[in-house]
Scaffold this motif. Structure first.
Motif, PDB file in Angstrom:
ATOM      1  N   THR A   1      51.838   5.777  48.425  1.00 38.03           N
ATOM      2  CA  THR A   1      52.464   4.580  47.846  1.00 38.03           C
ATOM      3  C   THR A   1      53.694   4.925  47.015  1.00 38.03           C
ATOM      4  O   THR A   1      53.854   6.045  46.524  1.00 38.03           O
ATOM      5  CB  THR A   1      51.481   3.808  46.930  1.00 38.03           C
ATOM      6  N   ARG A   2      54.552   3.904  46.837  1.00 36.37           N
ATOM      7  CA  ARG A   2      55.749   4.047  46.005  1.00 36.37           C
ATOM      8  C   ARG A   2      55.374   4.544  44.605  1.00 36.37           C
ATOM      9  O   ARG A   2      56.001   5.451  44.067  1.00 36.37           O
ATOM     10  CB  ARG A   2      56.440   2.675  45.911  1.00 36.37           C
ATOM     11  N   GLU A   3      54.307   3.973  44.052  1.00 33.40           N
ATOM     12  CA  GLU A   3      53.892   4.350  42.698  1.00 33.40           C
ATOM     13  C   GLU A   3      53.543   5.837  42.633  1.00 33.40           C
ATOM     14  O   GLU A   3      53.916   6.527  41.696  1.00 33.40           O
ATOM     15  CB  GLU A   3      52.684   3.520  42.238  1.00 33.40           C
ATOM     16  N   GLU A   4      52.820   6.308  43.649  1.00 37.78           N
ATOM     17  CA  GLU A   4      52.442   7.732  43.654  1.00 37.78           C
ATOM     18  C   GLU A   4      53.690   8.610  43.679  1.00 37.78           C
ATOM     19  O   GLU A   4      53.769   9.633  42.991  1.00 37.78           O
ATOM     20  CB  GLU A   4      51.561   8.048  44.874  1.00 37.78           C
TER      21      GLU A   4
ATOM     22  N   ASP B   1      39.308  -4.066  50.367  1.00 38.09           N
ATOM     23  CA  ASP B   1      39.878  -2.761  50.012  1.00 38.09           C
ATOM     24  C   ASP B   1      41.082  -2.467  50.917  1.00 38.09           C
ATOM     25  O   ASP B   1      40.949  -2.389  52.134  1.00 38.09           O
ATOM     26  CB  ASP B   1      38.767  -1.721  50.202  1.00 38.09           C
ATOM     27  N   VAL B   2      42.260  -2.294  50.315  1.00 43.26           N
ATOM     28  CA  VAL B   2      43.474  -2.098  51.135  1.00 43.26           C
ATOM     29  C   VAL B   2      43.466  -0.776  51.900  1.00 43.26           C
ATOM     30  O   VAL B   2      44.096  -0.660  52.948  1.00 43.26           O
ATOM     31  CB  VAL B   2      44.788  -2.218  50.320  1.00 43.26           C
ATOM     32  N   VAL B   3      42.773   0.232  51.402  1.00 46.55           N
ATOM     33  CA  VAL B   3      42.709   1.512  52.121  1.00 46.55           C
ATOM     34  C   VAL B   3      41.918   1.331  53.418  1.00 46.55           C
ATOM     35  O   VAL B   3      42.333   1.753  54.497  1.00 46.55           O
ATOM     36  CB  VAL B   3      42.084   2.613  51.228  1.00 46.55           C
TER      37      VAL B   3
ATOM     38  N   THR C   1      49.507  -4.628  46.958  1.00 45.11           N
ATOM     39  CA  THR C   1      49.271  -3.527  46.015  1.00 45.11           C
ATOM     40  C   THR C   1      48.844  -2.295  46.807  1.00 45.11           C
ATOM     41  O   THR C   1      48.215  -2.419  47.856  1.00 45.11           O
ATOM     42  CB  THR C   1      48.114  -3.844  45.050  1.00 45.11           C
ATOM     43  N   GLY C   2      49.186  -1.096  46.308  1.00 47.09           N
ATOM     44  CA  GLY C   2      48.801   0.142  46.973  1.00 47.09           C
ATOM     45  C   GLY C   2      49.215   0.130  48.435  1.00 47.09           C
ATOM     46  O   GLY C   2      50.351  -0.246  48.763  1.00 47.09           O
ATOM     47  N   LEU C   3      48.298   0.505  49.335  1.00 42.75           N
ATOM     48  CA  LEU C   3      48.625   0.528  50.760  1.00 42.75           C
ATOM     49  C   LEU C   3      48.884  -0.865  51.322  1.00 42.75           C
ATOM     50  O   LEU C   3      49.380  -1.008  52.436  1.00 42.75           O
ATOM     51  CB  LEU C   3      47.500   1.189  51.561  1.00 42.75           C
TER      52      LEU C   3
ATOM     53  N   THR D   1      54.859   7.499  54.826  1.00 45.02           N
ATOM     54  CA  THR D   1      55.946   6.935  54.023  1.00 45.02           C
ATOM     55  C   THR D   1      57.200   7.767  54.295  1.00 45.02           C
ATOM     56  O   THR D   1      57.124   8.988  54.320  1.00 45.02           O
ATOM     57  CB  THR D   1      55.581   7.051  52.527  1.00 45.02           C
TER      58      THR D   1
END
Ligand code: TXA
Ligand code: MG
Length: 306
Positions: free
Chosen positions: A183-186, A252-254, A283-285, A165
């Motif tokens: 992620t943006r959220e993290e 699973d996106v990861v 969502t997420g990754l 990122t």
């Protein structure tokens, strides 16, 4: 051995937790120029400088409090910080494409760390692929895509499989320049809201984030329900035949991020006319995955990027 070769001016392809990088001594203009030549970058898109530790990065760029917090939370790891170059910055101007800012990160991969330690200098490294093509997540991808590179450190598949990122911390509000492994959220839990790329007017500040990029030879058709005649299917989620390419059978996106570039490469074959890609949740990754898919799908002939 490979570290010696970097300190003597050579290029080394090496694994990181995100993708394989093509590294050179960041303080050596000639070696950095060799990176651009090898990748056939159409112009000087600035490179990420890989450092052994936060305190080493802090010798080249000026940290602010947000940078301190992010480095503390995510380094070593898949986060790149764009910060002002220090006056006494030793990094080649070409590596920073002549900008007054520099992108730095501390990678979280034992082979990358050992290489930086042995080289005893910061390592400038873009993804180890020819400009505009899919990023490499195995040593074989590098060998195939950049046959001129003689030293490739093979450590199997990259655990994350998607680039870092990139966050710009040089203006009053921090901005997300490229979604990636963190992620943006993290990030927002650590430093609060990030400006939208468009709002911050940052898009042009990260030259590698525009237009067609990460592209295979075949066109991609996104949000496909199924493959049409002649198309290869890149699936996502449960319920698909076992022999079909699937980013993640469990949804699973990861896992999907780790498989993304390798599966696109596998399907990029002349027997197909296009690759139909099933939707991946945002969502997420998934945000970074969809970003790469949209770039790869951007029409041929649109602005082509490194
Ligand atoms: O995961 C990664 O980041 C991998 C591994 C090898 O570390 N590297 C990578 O490098 O993806 P590259 O060169 O393919 O992408 C670097 C991105 C580009 O989008 C570039 O425009 C942006 O970082 N960038 C580099 N320096 C910048 C700067 N001073 N200001 C804004 N954007 C910058
Ligand atoms: Mg790249």
């Amino acid at each position: 051995m490979a570290g010696k070769s970097i300190s003597q001016g050579g290029l080394v392809a090496f694994p990181t937790e995100t993708v394989y990088g093509l590294g050179a001594d960041a303080t050596n203009e000639r070696s950095v120029a060799q990176i651009y030549a090898t990748k056939e970058r159409p112009r000087f898109n600035p490179l990420i400088i890989h450092c052994a530790a936060t305190r080493v990065a802090a010798q080249e760029v000026d940290f602010n409090s947000q940078a301190d917090k992010l480095a503390e939370a995510f380094w070593p790891g898949a986060l790149t910080l764009v910060l002002p170059r220090r006056r006494d910055c030793a990094v080649s101007l070409l590596a920073g494409a002549g900008l007054e800012t520099l992108a730095v990160r501390v990678p979280d991969h034992p082979v990358a760390q050992a290489l930086i330690d042995e080289a005893a200098c910061p390592i400038a490294a873009p993804s180890a692929n020819r400009s505009g093509t899919v990023s490499p997540t195995t040593a074989a991808h590098v060998a195939e895509n950049l046959p001129g590179v003689t030293i490739i450190l093979d450590s199997g598949a990259c655990p994350l499989g998607i680039e870092s990122t990139v966050i710009d911390l040089t203006s009053s509000s921090p901005a997300l320049l490229r979604p990636g492994g963190v992620t943006r959220e993290e990030i927002e839990t650590v430093i609060g809201p990030l400006a939208k790329m468009e709002l911050a007017g940052q898009v042009s500040k990260s030259p590698g984030t525009q237009g067609r990029h990460y592209a295979p030879g075949l066109p991609l058709r996104l949000n496909a329900g199924s493959a049409r005649p002649g198309e290869a299917l890149l699936g996502f989620g449960p319920g698909l035949p076992k022999d079909k390419a699937n980013l993640s059978p469990t949804g699973d996106v990861v896992e999907a991020a780790a498989n993304l570039f390798a599966l696109i490469r596998d399907l990029d074959r002349p027997e197909f006319r296009a690759i139909a890609v099933m939707p991946v949740p945002e969502t997420g990754l998934g945000v970074a995955i969809n970003d790469r898919l949209r770039r790869a799908a951007a029409k041929q002939g649109s602005h082509r990027e490194p």
